[in-house]
Motif scaffolding. Structure first.
Motif, PDB file in Angstrom:
ATOM      1  N   ALA A 214      -2.125  -9.360   8.230  1.00  0.00           N
ATOM      2  CA  ALA A 214      -0.572  -9.963   9.811  1.00  0.00           C
ATOM      3  C   ALA A 214      -1.320 -10.538  10.234  1.00  0.00           C
ATOM      4  N   TYR A 215      -0.484 -11.645  10.858  1.00  0.00           N
ATOM      5  CA  TYR A 215      -0.681 -12.800  12.571  1.00  0.00           C
ATOM      6  C   TYR A 215       0.513 -11.596  13.315  1.00  0.00           C
ATOM      7  N   LEU A 216      -0.055 -11.360  14.817  1.00  0.00           N
ATOM      8  CA  LEU A 216      -0.022 -10.770  16.034  1.00  0.00           C
ATOM      9  C   LEU A 216      -0.083 -11.268  17.059  1.00  0.00           C
ATOM     10  N   PRO A 217       0.350 -12.397  17.062  1.00  0.00           N
ATOM     11  CA  PRO A 217       0.241 -13.339  18.353  1.00  0.00           C
ATOM     12  C   PRO A 217       0.625 -12.873  19.893  1.00  0.00           C
ATOM     13  N   ARG A 218       0.191 -13.138  20.716  1.00  0.00           N
ATOM     14  CA  ARG A 218       0.719 -12.374  21.831  1.00  0.00           C
ATOM     15  C   ARG A 218       0.111 -13.646  23.111  1.00  0.00           C
ATOM     16  N   PHE A 219       0.421 -14.282  23.604  1.00  0.00           N
ATOM     17  CA  PHE A 219       0.609 -15.089  24.846  1.00  0.00           C
ATOM     18  C   PHE A 219      -1.261 -14.730  24.938  1.00  0.00           C
ATOM     19  N   GLY A 220      -1.405 -16.766  24.576  1.00  0.00           N
ATOM     20  CA  GLY A 220      -3.170 -16.604  24.337  1.00  0.00           C
ATOM     21  C   GLY A 220      -4.242 -15.997  23.411  1.00  0.00           C
ATOM     22  N   GLN A 221      -3.397 -14.929  23.150  1.00  0.00           N
ATOM     23  CA  GLN A 221      -4.045 -13.993  22.063  1.00  0.00           C
ATOM     24  C   GLN A 221      -3.832 -14.305  20.330  1.00  0.00           C
ATOM     25  N   VAL A 222      -4.338 -13.928  19.510  1.00  0.00           N
ATOM     26  CA  VAL A 222      -3.796 -13.438  18.249  1.00  0.00           C
ATOM     27  C   VAL A 222      -4.318 -12.747  17.354  1.00  0.00           C
ATOM     28  N   ARG A 223      -3.980 -11.067  17.672  1.00  0.00           N
ATOM     29  CA  ARG A 223      -4.554 -10.126  16.733  1.00  0.00           C
ATOM     30  C   ARG A 223      -4.407 -10.625  14.865  1.00  0.00           C
ATOM     31  N   LEU A 224      -5.345  -9.749  14.186  1.00  0.00           N
ATOM     32  CA  LEU A 224      -4.706 -10.385  12.481  1.00  0.00           C
ATOM     33  C   LEU A 224      -4.916  -8.743  12.498  1.00  0.00           C
ATOM     34  N   ARG A 225      -4.298  -8.153  11.915  1.00  0.00           N
ATOM     35  CA  ARG A 225      -4.020  -6.844  11.666  1.00  0.00           C
ATOM     36  C   ARG A 225      -4.459  -6.936   9.047  1.00  0.00           C
ATOM     37  N   LEU A 226      -5.260  -6.062   9.107  1.00  0.00           N
ATOM     38  CA  LEU A 226      -5.489  -6.084   7.668  1.00  0.00           C
ATOM     39  C   LEU A 226      -5.078  -4.396   7.399  1.00  0.00           C
ATOM     40  N   THR A 227      -4.388  -4.361   6.408  1.00  0.00           N
ATOM     41  CA  THR A 227      -4.050  -3.060   6.045  1.00  0.00           C
ATOM     42  C   THR A 227      -3.709  -3.315   4.146  1.00  0.00           C
ATOM     43  N   ALA A 228      -4.579  -2.196   3.703  1.00  0.00           N
ATOM     44  CA  ALA A 228      -4.774  -1.516   3.049  1.00  0.00           C
ATOM     45  C   ALA A 228      -4.180  -0.421   2.377  1.00  0.00           C
ATOM     46  N   VAL A 229      -3.228  -0.517   0.907  1.00  0.00           N
ATOM     47  CA  VAL A 229      -3.419   0.529   0.756  1.00  0.00           C
ATOM     48  C   VAL A 229      -3.755   1.110  -0.764  1.00  0.00           C
ATOM     49  N   GLY A 230      -3.869   2.443  -0.869  1.00  0.00           N
ATOM     50  CA  GLY A 230      -3.995   2.765  -2.494  1.00  0.00           C
ATOM     51  C   GLY A 230      -4.641   4.475  -2.293  1.00  0.00           C
ATOM     52  N   GLU A 231      -5.275   4.765  -3.456  1.00  0.00           N
ATOM     53  CA  GLU A 231      -5.060   6.311  -3.577  1.00  0.00           C
ATOM     54  C   GLU A 231      -7.096   6.436  -3.113  1.00  0.00           C
ATOM     55  N   ASP A 232      -7.169   5.858  -2.419  1.00  0.00           N
ATOM     56  CA  ASP A 232      -8.931   6.171  -2.470  1.00  0.00           C
ATOM     57  C   ASP A 232      -9.446   5.534  -0.900  1.00  0.00           C
ATOM     58  N   LYS A 233      -9.484   6.360  -0.419  1.00  0.00           N
ATOM     59  CA  LYS A 233      -9.667   6.181   0.948  1.00  0.00           C
ATOM     60  C   LYS A 233     -11.243   5.376   1.281  1.00  0.00           C
ATOM     61  N   THR A 234     -11.812   6.173   0.916  1.00  0.00           N
ATOM     62  CA  THR A 234     -13.356   5.570   0.586  1.00  0.00           C
ATOM     63  C   THR A 234     -12.912   3.815   0.273  1.00  0.00           C
ATOM     64  N   GLU A 235     -12.571   3.771  -0.893  1.00  0.00           N
ATOM     65  CA  GLU A 235     -12.610   2.470  -1.355  1.00  0.00           C
ATOM     66  C   GLU A 235     -12.224   1.149  -0.445  1.00  0.00           C
ATOM     67  N   LEU A 236     -10.695   1.709   0.146  1.00  0.00           N
ATOM     68  CA  LEU A 236     -10.114   1.214   1.365  1.00  0.00           C
ATOM     69  C   LEU A 236     -11.317   0.549   2.481  1.00  0.00           C
ATOM     70  N   ASP A 237     -12.157   1.770   2.696  1.00  0.00           N
ATOM     71  CA  ASP A 237     -12.274   1.270   4.064  1.00  0.00           C
ATOM     72  C   ASP A 237     -13.571  -0.065   3.598  1.00  0.00           C
ATOM     73  N   TYR A 238     -14.327   0.564   2.455  1.00  0.00           N
ATOM     74  CA  TYR A 238     -15.008  -0.443   1.784  1.00  0.00           C
ATOM     75  C   TYR A 238     -14.076  -2.092   2.039  1.00  0.00           C
ATOM     76  N   ALA A 239     -13.821  -2.095   0.860  1.00  0.00           N
ATOM     77  CA  ALA A 239     -12.969  -2.907   0.429  1.00  0.00           C
ATOM     78  C   ALA A 239     -12.366  -4.151   1.641  1.00  0.00           C
ATOM     79  N   ILE A 240     -11.831  -3.128   3.277  1.00  0.00           N
ATOM     80  CA  ILE A 240     -11.495  -3.699   4.458  1.00  0.00           C
ATOM     81  C   ILE A 240     -12.712  -4.027   4.927  1.00  0.00           C
ATOM     82  N   ASN A 241     -14.013  -3.479   5.155  1.00  0.00           N
ATOM     83  CA  ASN A 241     -15.106  -4.194   5.973  1.00  0.00           C
ATOM     84  C   ASN A 241     -16.162  -5.359   5.171  1.00  0.00           C
ATOM     85  N   GLU A 242     -15.991  -5.317   3.759  1.00  0.00           N
ATOM     86  CA  GLU A 242     -16.280  -6.522   2.700  1.00  0.00           C
ATOM     87  C   GLU A 242     -15.095  -7.637   3.599  1.00  0.00           C
TER      88      GLU A 242
END
Length: 414
Positions: A214-242
């Motif tokens: 998701a792109y979250l623009p705000r006055f000269g800045q843009v926040r990028l939010r990555l969201t992962a949904v699933g059953e295994d939190k460890t796998e989600l953390d690894y995938a997002i960091n990758e």
């Protein structure tokens, strides 16, 4: 596992629709629900009328598994939520002694007299489970209707947060099985949203299906939010960091934080770690730089102070800008900005000095120096330099954009 448990938030009160108060409840509730895997699909504000409340309850239960309601539970005649909920479920109101005792205790502690209106607050729909409100007089109420859950809470933010934290969120977690949701926020500055989207388009197109951006623009800045949904939190953390590691080279120096923090916090952490001190000299930003820095707890460890030098007299008497400079080049000039940054650094015995001077508008511009002409400067332990910004004709935009630019420039130097 059920992939999503859907939630609808309903805020009740004419004062919200009239703009007399700001609805902060639904924002806070949405954040907390998201943390534990619930998906908010709609937020609705309605007035204090029986028909509107009945209609929205009927509509919401068709869309959502959980319906959370705030507002309309006070002791006055316009607070009709509780009675209308009883009508919705086709039940009577019953007196709840524990709620009454809680109200009486609160009134004794405040040296106030209990009235008949307050006694009415102890009446609740007969099919509701009372959620004791230890910080206010209106109880929360929990209703199970088949596989749907309705919860009604006071609109006072402090009371709503108490009930959500101590009752509603824990009980929702027990009742519903939800997936893990992992967020990762990246903060960028100095790159427009459209340019950013083009820069990372190939990377975005190759994201795994379970990761959304998701792109979250705000006055000269843009926040990028990555969201992962699933059953295994460890796998989600690894995938997002990758994915973050693949993204960082594309963002380059436009990325200033790998968490949801302001750039001034990033600067503070760097300067404290390196044992550096900062001073500020402001004209067109009117103290916004100093405010953004001093609103952070712990800023005294790196921030020595600043001067808002709006007039030429103050620029000369307090900052030591030469009269000849002001007469020859003007307050809005490279030469003035350089002296402001360097002199405030020396005056406050700091390692870095930053300065702003410009024409914020909407008036005051000339053909040579139109509204939006701004000079910013930075004085480091080894050099002092200035940069010209050509901004807009809107005063508030120019003030904020100038502040963002000088903070980004300082962060780059660190």
């Amino acid at each position: 596992m059920n992939t999503h448990t859907y939630v609808e938030i309903i805020t009740i009160g004419d004062e919200i629709l009239y703009g007399q108060i700001t609805d902060t409840n639904s924002q806070w509730m949405g954040t907390e629900l998201n943390k534990i895997g619930f998906k908010v699909i709609r937020k609705t504000s309605i007035g204090d009328t029986r028909e509107e409340i009945l209609n929205i309850l009927d509509e919401a239960q068709k869309r959502a598994d959980v319906i959370l309601i705030t507002g309309g539970l006070g002791p006055t005649k316009d607070d009709i939520t509780k009675k209308t909920i009883a009508d919705y479920f086709g039940v009577d109101m019953t007196f709840h002694q524990e709620v009454y005792d809680n109200i009486a205790e609160l009134f004794r502690n405040r040296n106030r007299e209990l009235t008949e209106l307050n006694r009415l607050q102890a009446e609740v729909p007969s099919n509701g489970k009372v959620l004791m409100n230890e910080v206010g007089t209106a109880p929360g109420m929990w209703f199970d209707s088949g596989n749907k859950t309705f919860v009604s809470m006071p609109g006072v933010p402090r009371e709503m947060k108490f009930l959500m934290t101590n009752h509603v969120l824990p009980q929702l977690q027990k009742k519903y099985e939800t997936p893990h949701i992992v967020h990762k926020m990246l903060r960028t500055m100095g790159i427009p949203e459209s340019v950013l989207a083009q820069t990372i388009e190939d990377w975005e197109n190759n994201l795994p299906e379970f990761i959304k951006l998701a792109y979250l623009p705000r006055f000269g800045q843009v926040r990028l939010r990555l969201t992962a949904v699933g059953e295994d939190k460890t796998e989600l953390d690894y995938a997002i960091n990758e994915q973050v590691e693949l993204l960082k080279p594309l963002l380059g120096d436009k990325l200033f934080a790998e968490e949801d923090v302001e750039i001034e916090k990033v600067i503070m952490d760097k300067m404290i770690t390196k044992g550096l001190k900062l001073a500020t000299a402001e004209s067109c930003t009117g103290g916004l730089l100093a405010h953004r820095i001093t609103k952070m707890a712990g800023c005294s460890a790196f921030y020595n102070g600043g001067i808002v030098s709006y007039s030429n007299d103050v620029k000369h008497s307090q900052l030591g800008v030469l009269k000849e400079t002001l007469e020859s080049y003007g307050a809005v000039s490279e030469q003035t900005a350089l002296q402001m940054a360097e002199n405030v650094k020396e005056k406050y015995n700091s390692d870095f000095g930053i300065a702003t001077t410009g024409i914020a508008g909407p008036d005051g511009g000339t053909e040579e120096k139109p509204v939006g002409t701004v000079w910013i400067a930075i004085s480091t332990p080894t050099e002092t330099k200035a940069k010209l910004l050509q901004l807009t004709k809107q005063r508030e935009v120019n003030i904020t954009a100038t502040t963002n630019n000088v903070l980004q420039w300082l962060n780059d130097h660190l």
